[in-house]
Structures are given as C-alpha cells and as structure tokens.
Design an enzyme around this catalytic site. Structure first.
Site, PDB file in Angstrom:
ATOM      1  N   GLU A 307      -2.909   2.949   3.536  1.00 51.16           N
ATOM      2  CA  GLU A 307      -4.008   1.988   3.509  1.00 51.16           C
ATOM      3  C   GLU A 307      -4.121   1.214   4.826  1.00 51.16           C
ATOM      4  O   GLU A 307      -4.239  -0.004   4.848  1.00 51.16           O
ATOM      5  CB  GLU A 307      -3.861   1.033   2.321  1.00 51.16           C
ATOM      6  N   ASP A 380      -1.362   3.931  -9.291  1.00 52.04           N
ATOM      7  CA  ASP A 380      -1.342   2.559  -8.784  1.00 52.04           C
ATOM      8  C   ASP A 380      -1.372   1.536  -9.917  1.00 52.04           C
ATOM      9  O   ASP A 380      -2.397   0.885 -10.118  1.00 52.04           O
ATOM     10  CB  ASP A 380      -2.552   2.351  -7.850  1.00 52.04           C
ATOM     11  N   GLU A 408      -2.807  -6.799 -11.809  1.00 48.42           N
ATOM     12  CA  GLU A 408      -3.970  -6.398 -11.009  1.00 48.42           C
ATOM     13  C   GLU A 408      -4.985  -5.601 -11.830  1.00 48.42           C
ATOM     14  O   GLU A 408      -6.183  -5.866 -11.774  1.00 48.42           O
ATOM     15  CB  GLU A 408      -3.491  -5.566  -9.809  1.00 48.42           C
TER      16      GLU A 408
HETATM   17  C1  GCV Z   1      -0.648  -4.672  -1.187  1.00 53.18           C
HETATM   18  C2  GCV Z   1      -3.107  -1.231  -4.303  1.00 53.18           C
HETATM   19  C3  GCV Z   1      -3.577  -2.648  -4.292  1.00 53.18           C
HETATM   20  C4  GCV Z   1      -3.403  -3.267  -2.915  1.00 53.18           C
HETATM   21  C5  GCV Z   1      -1.915  -3.159  -2.539  1.00 53.18           C
HETATM   22  C6  GCV Z   1      -1.525  -1.688  -2.570  1.00 53.18           C
HETATM   23  C7  GCV Z   1      -0.062  -1.501  -2.273  1.00 53.18           C
HETATM   24  O1  GCV Z   1      -3.923  -0.425  -3.528  1.00 53.18           O
HETATM   25  O2  GCV Z   1      -4.913  -2.707  -4.692  1.00 53.18           O
HETATM   26  O3  GCV Z   1      -3.794  -4.599  -2.965  1.00 53.18           O
HETATM   27  O4  GCV Z   1      -1.663  -3.705  -1.277  1.00 53.18           O
HETATM   28  O5  GCV Z   1      -1.784  -1.167  -3.840  1.00 53.18           O
HETATM   29  O6  GCV Z   1       0.688  -1.451  -3.239  1.00 53.18           O
HETATM   30  O7  GCV Z   1       0.319  -1.429  -1.131  1.00 53.18           O
END
Ligand code: GCV
Length: 713
Positions: A307, A380, A408
């Site tokens: 990411e 996730d 989340e």
């Molecule tokens: C900290 C998901 C979440 C992101 C998070 C990522 C990760 O994509 O939406 O907010 O980033 O996981 O665990 O690195």
C-alpha cells in the site's frame, strides 16, 4: 452511579466512601473498577484477605502493593491495611529477593520463567495466608492482578496456581499518527500527545500500562505501520523514551514502526537498498542511538512494499533481505523485527493468495530475531475469513498472528461485536501441517514448529475517549485479546464471564443476559454484513456500511465487485482449480474441505466458490433465499439484543446502560441498511423475489446509494 448502590445494601456507605463520590461511571476504570463484591462473597473473602504485604520500594513493587491494597479494599468494601509481618489473613507478594521466604519456590519459579508466577494459599489451624511469588517483579504484578481477578470471579478456597504465558511477545499495535489521529481508530485521538512529550507525560499513560499489565500485554508499538521517518529522529526518540519510562514499571516495552527508506529521508542517502553498505551502516548507527536513549527498546515493526510503503522489493531484494538487515542492526541490543506479511500486488490473479506467493519463498531465510507478522486471514480483518494459509506452510519461520481489535470492518465503535469467538475460530483452525491437530494456536505458541521467539499482535482499539474504546462493550475486546495472548486455550465464554463480573455486574441473571448478547454478537454482524463467506463489500475508504456495487476504485482488488463476483449465474469467488486456485495454498483435509462445493462449510462457501443462485443449501433452500434469510437473521438479532439490553435498565450502572443503549439504536438502523442494500443489489443479478420472512426494503437501491453512511465520528 457506581453499581454498588442498591444491591449491596450494607456496603453502600463504605462503597461511597471508597468511590470518593457517587460519580457517574464513565467507563474509564475498565475492568479495574473494583466495585464492592456482593456481601456474602465479600464476607467469605474477608476471612482470607485482611492485609497486604509487599516489601520493597521499586516502582513495580509499589505498583503491586497499590493494586492489592486498592483492589482488595474496593472489593471487600473496607480499607485493607498494609501488614508489617506475615501472618493470618496476609496476602504477600514479591520475588525471592524481596520476600526471602519465597526462596523455597526458586526451582518452581525457574520453571515458570520470568513472567510466570504462583499463587498459593496456606491454612494453618484456621490461619490463612496467600503468597504471590515470581522470579521477577513484573511477574509478581501479573500474579497480583490474577489474584484480584479470582476474588471477582470465584469463591474463596485453597489456591494452588502456577501460571506462565504461552506466548512471549503479547503486543498492541497502535496505528497512531504523529499528528494525533489514528488510522482506523474509533475512540478519539491518540493517547500519546507527541507535541507535549517528553516534558509532559500524561498520567493516563500509566493507566494504559496498568490496564495492559492486568491482562499480561507486554509491549506496544507506538506508531502507525504506515509510518513516518520522523518517528526515528533523535527528537522523537526522546519522546518515545518518556513513554517507555511511564510503561516500564508495568512491564510494557516500547516498539516503533520503522519506515524502510528512513536512510534516504533522514540520512540523505540516495538508496534504501538493504545490501548497500552505507544503508546498513545507517541502520546500525540508528539502532545504537535508539538503545542509548531507550535501553530496553523492543524493536521494529515494518510494513514494506505494501500500500505504497517503501521496501526491499524496489531494489530487487527479498523481504528476508530487508528484515534481516534491520535484525542485524538490532541484534547486539537484543531487539527484534516484526516484518508484516500484509502485501499484495495489483497484477496478481487473486489478492488473497499474494502474501503466500510473496513470503513462502523466504521460508527459512529470516534471521532468528525476526518474526513474520501475519494477519489472521488472507485478506484484511473481515467479519469472517478462513485462516491465512501462511500458518502451516512456513515451518522454518517464526510466525506471529496479527489480530485487529479495532473494528474496522465490524461496525467500528458504533456496533457491538465481541471478538473472542472470531479469534477462537482462528486459533482452533487446523492447518494440517503435521496431520490432524496442527492448530494455528500451536503454530503461534511454537509447539508445532519450534522457534525461539513467539508472539501475537492486536491492532488496538484504544483512544482518548474517556471510556478508552468508544463503545463500552468494546473494552471486552481489548481484555479478550490480552487474555488469549496469555492463555490461548481460554474459551470465549470464560473470558466474557470474567470481563462482565469485573466490569458490569456480579448478579448471575445479569451476567447471563449480557454474556449471551456478547457471545452472539459477532455472528450477527457476519449475518447482516457478509454472510456465507462474502467479504470486503464495505463502503470504500472508511469501511463503514455496505457498498457492494462499488467498482470505481483505482485498483481492481480494492473494489467490492472484485470480491463478490455476482453475475446472472450466481455469487462468490471461485478459488478452486477452475478459478484462481488459491485454495491450493492450504494443506491436507482443510484444502480438501474448502475445495469441495459439497464439503465446504457454508459459512465460507462464497469465499471459495462461485455458487449458482438456485444451488440447494443444507437447509433445502436455494442460495438466494438462504442469503436473504441470513441478512434478515442478523437484523432480527440486533432488534432482540437491543430489547434484552434495554431490559437491563436498573440492573447495571445507569450511565453505562444509556451509552450502550444509544449504540444499539444506531446498530439496529445500520444493520437494516446493510440488509436492504445488499439484498436489493444482489437481486439485480439473481432476478428473484425476496423470500417470505424477509422484511421488504422501504427504500430503493438508488435511494440507498444516494445516502452514503457517515464516516466516524
Ligand atoms: C494501516 C487495511 C487498512 C489500512 C491498514 C492496512 C494495513 O488496508 O484499511 O488502514 O493500514 O490494512 O494493515 O497495513
């Protein structure tokens, strides 16, 4: 008002005196409220607990003494004094150094290790004493918390307890940014006020460390895995050192997320290549500096090549190359690296298979002070996922599960989802790595593959909200994470029972009612969000509410339509040989079961199979009807749970009651929205009637789409 009032009769006055005033219960005290026990139970414990003796004056021993004195006084409804000498009714705690008579336990304590402890009671002619002993002061603190938990959860009796944690590193990961915001945080701002540190240390940090110690959590990663190099500057290291000082008496070590290209951003180098001598030297120097400022620094957590985060792949190196470079720098100081396996590449065929593809070739290549930190599922943190196939397929790597305590994808802090049942499902899953019985928990505790280091991480749900976690009942998830990290075989029922008794009530009917609601809550969330193995159909960006129609995000594997694959034929992602074949990453019977349309558990069906709308389910109903009925069942559950909660008015603290009651009202509306949005949207493919027993939506799909769910808060 403190809950002690009406039901504890004679203890009212003492309770009020101890409470200082009849202040509203704002949830701040978590499971450490120490409200007076019901009088019969208090009387029984009084025979065993009259005074407390904790010789010594270190910060940790002072904390042990304070906890026992405050805790016992609160629970017994009368001031418990400090004893000068060992005798009848004395609870004595410490180490063989601070309490010389504990030297008789030395060999037992050695077996229990530095964090283990024993709790023994001795009865001599009606004179009872309790001994809480450990090799270390922090171990004695854990023992003291255990004893206080016993007072709240059991009747007094002979005590002969030996405890040690099953996992070495029990850490919270804070996705806290340096500006005070928290990524995926739903309980206010970051607890660390970086701008005030190191000069001003918020006393709340001590309460945070104390709460963690009470459940055995022994480390905190302070900053977001999407990290800023700034957190590694000298200025910020001094800030982190002040936090470490506050945590130290409670046995909580400080760790930092490290930005992989910090040698470029801070050091002015033109590469972050882990094989570059200058880069390696930069990290060695940085590690030396860190340990000169924080002598017991725990180590680094790293999100690399994921990411948008920098990482070793950019330089044609492997994940192991990157992790080992950092591990080499930390090794002389005893530090560790937690390298995250959360990586995925838009070019690959199936996002959920990518961590395996990326990491498996590195099995056996990571240094011995590296742990690979793997999310519980391959995607996730969804309401339900199968376990990640990395557990079981990397026998030569020390693996550390990453769980998400912050919700989340499970309703954030607006909805109730007690997560212990979800974590149990994960820990009990069978990897078949060494035949039947090769559970994930055995990978985690090192008993399946060996390994020097073991650990588990939980992405924290804490913030600056007065009640720490936004939703009062979400405190139970923080509690459950710590308890399972310490003792992974504990049942969800036992954990919730403890938590309710320590936080809300000692009345059996009330405990039963709350426990039922909490134990069922996660399955209900699955039902009204992602039943039958659906996943990742939440609203883009903030992930609150449904958006199964979303297909506009820049990467295909961020879009809900990528995950559910609805079409006129059916629903679900074919991950068998005829599809992405990701199921082949699993082993033995697990793979066989998931691979077969008939044998695959229905709660994972659409995760592994693209299933025709008229496929006959075990209930005899077709998929479409079953799907709609699951959505309805979830909504019905919320309605019922809300009623059951509201029936508790007057039986628990009125402030806690109202706050949770308000949350249930929101949950009911939002669960209904999930049902209506998903049924109407999937109906555009199934072209079938909504079955009997399912409420007809009052809005059209277009109307729902026009009204996006509000982002937190
Ligand atoms: C900290 C998901 C979440 C992101 C998070 C990522 C990760 O994509 O939406 O907010 O980033 O996981 O665990 O690195």
């Amino acid at each position: 008002m403190k809950q002690l009032i009406s039901r504890t009769g004679g203890l009212l006055l003492a309770g009020l005196l101890l409470a200082g005033s009849a202040a509203a219960d704002d949830g701040y005290e978590l499971w450490l409220r120490y409200n007076p026990l019901p009088s019969a139970k208090a009387t029984a414990w009084k025979a065993q607990v009259k005074s407390v003796m904790v010789p010594g004056s270190s910060a940790t021993l002072n904390a042990v003494r304070k906890e026992l004195v405050d805790g016992c006084s609160g629970l017994l409804g009368e001031k418990v004094t400090e004893a000068e000498r060992f005798g009848d009714g004395v609870v004595v705690a410490g180490t063989p150094e601070s309490v010389p008579m504990f030297s008789r336990f030395e060999s037992e304590l050695a077996e229990l290790g530095p964090e283990g402890y024993l709790i023994r009671s001795r009865n001599n002619n009606g004179r009872t004493t309790v001994m809480i002993a450990s090799q270390t002061e922090v171990g004695a603190l854990y023992g003291a918390f255990h004893f206080l938990r016993l007072m709240q959860t059991q009747e007094p009796g002979e005590l002969d307890i030996s405890e040690k944690p099953q996992v070495m590193l029990r850490l919270l990961n804070h996705w806290d940014n340096l500006d005070g915001s928290i990524e995926r945080g739903y309980a206010g701002k970051s607890l660390w006020k970086w701008e005030e540190l190191p000069e001003i240390v918020d006393p709340r940090l001590i309460d945070y460390a104390r709460a963690n110690a009470s459940i055995g959590i022994n480390g905190s990663v302070l900053n977001n895995v999407n990290s800023k190099a700034q957190s590694l500057t000298t200025e910020y290291l001094h800030k982190a050192a002040a936090v470490a000082d506050a945590f130290r008496p409670y046995g909580v070590k400080v760790y930092l997320s490290a930005r992989f290209n910090a040698p470029m951003e801070l050091g002015g180098l033109d590469t972050a290549d882990p094989m570059d001598p200058e880069v390696r030297a930069w990290w060695v120097k940085k590690a030396d500096e860190i340990y000169s400022i924080i002598p017991d620094f725990g180590g680094f957590l790293v999100k690399a090549n994921s990411e948008g985060q920098p990482g070793p792949i950019t330089y044609g190196r492997t994940h192991a190359d990157g992790a080992n470079m950092l591990a080499t720098a930390l090794k002389p100081h005893g530090g560790i690296v937690m390298w995250r396996a959360f990586v995925y590449d838009p070019d690959d065929t199936d996002r959920i298979g990518q961590a395996y593809t990326a990491m498996k070739p590195d099995d056996g290549r990571f240094a011995d002070n590296v742990l690979l930190q793997v999310k519980n599922g391959p995607l996730d943190f969804q309401p339900r996922e199968p376990f990640s196939p990395l557990f079981g397929t990397m026998p030569k790597t020390q693996l550390m599960p990453e769980l998400q305590i912050t919700q989340e994808y499970l309703g954030q802090s607006r909805q109730l989802a007690y997560l212990a049942p979800m974590w149990r499902e994960f820990l009990d899953a069978d990897t078949y790595a060494k035949g039947e019985g090769s559970s994930v928990s055995k990978v985690m505790d090192g008993s399946l593959f060996g390994g020097k280091l073991t650990g588990v991480a939980g992405v924290a749900n804490t913030g600056s909200d007065r009640n720490w976690t936004g939703h009062d009942l979400a405190q139970a998830n923080w509690y459950a994470f710590g308890r399972l990290a310490w003792a992974h075989e504990l049942s969800s029922e036992q954990i919730v029972d403890e938590w309710i008794k320590m936080s809300l009530s000692q009345t059996p009917s009330v405990i039963q009612s709350i426990s039922k609601i909490m134990l069922e809550s996660r399955e209900a969330v699955v039902d009204y969000m992602t039943p039958l193995g659906l996943a990742h159909i939440m609203w883009q960006g903030h992930h609150y509410g449904p958006e199964p129609w979303c297909d506009t995000l820049s990467r295909p594997d961020w879009n809900p339509v990528y995950f559910h694959r609805a079409d006129s034929e059916g629903l679900g992602f074919d991950r068998t040989k005829t599809g992405s074949a990701a199921v082949e990453q699993y082993l033995g019977k697990t793979r066989e079961t998931y691979e077969s349309l008939e044998k695959c558990p229905e709660n994972m069906l659409l995760w592994f199979h693209h299933v025709p709308w008229d496929y006959k389910m075990k209930s005899g109903k077709i998929l479409w009807d079953e799907l709609c009925l699951h959505y309805q069942r979830g909504v019905d559950w919320v309605e019922q749970a809300r009623k059951q909660w509201n029936a508790l008015e007057g039986s628990i603290d009125s402030d806690v009651f109202s706050r949770v009651s308000d949350k249930f009202a929101v949950q009911e509306t939002d669960a209904g929205r999930w049902r209506d949005a998903c049924i109407l949207y999937f109906q555009t493919f199934s072209k079938r009637e909504i079955p009997a027993g399912v409420d007809k939506p009052t809005l059209t799909l277009e109307q729902i789409k026009q009204d996006p769910p509000k982002e937190y808060p």
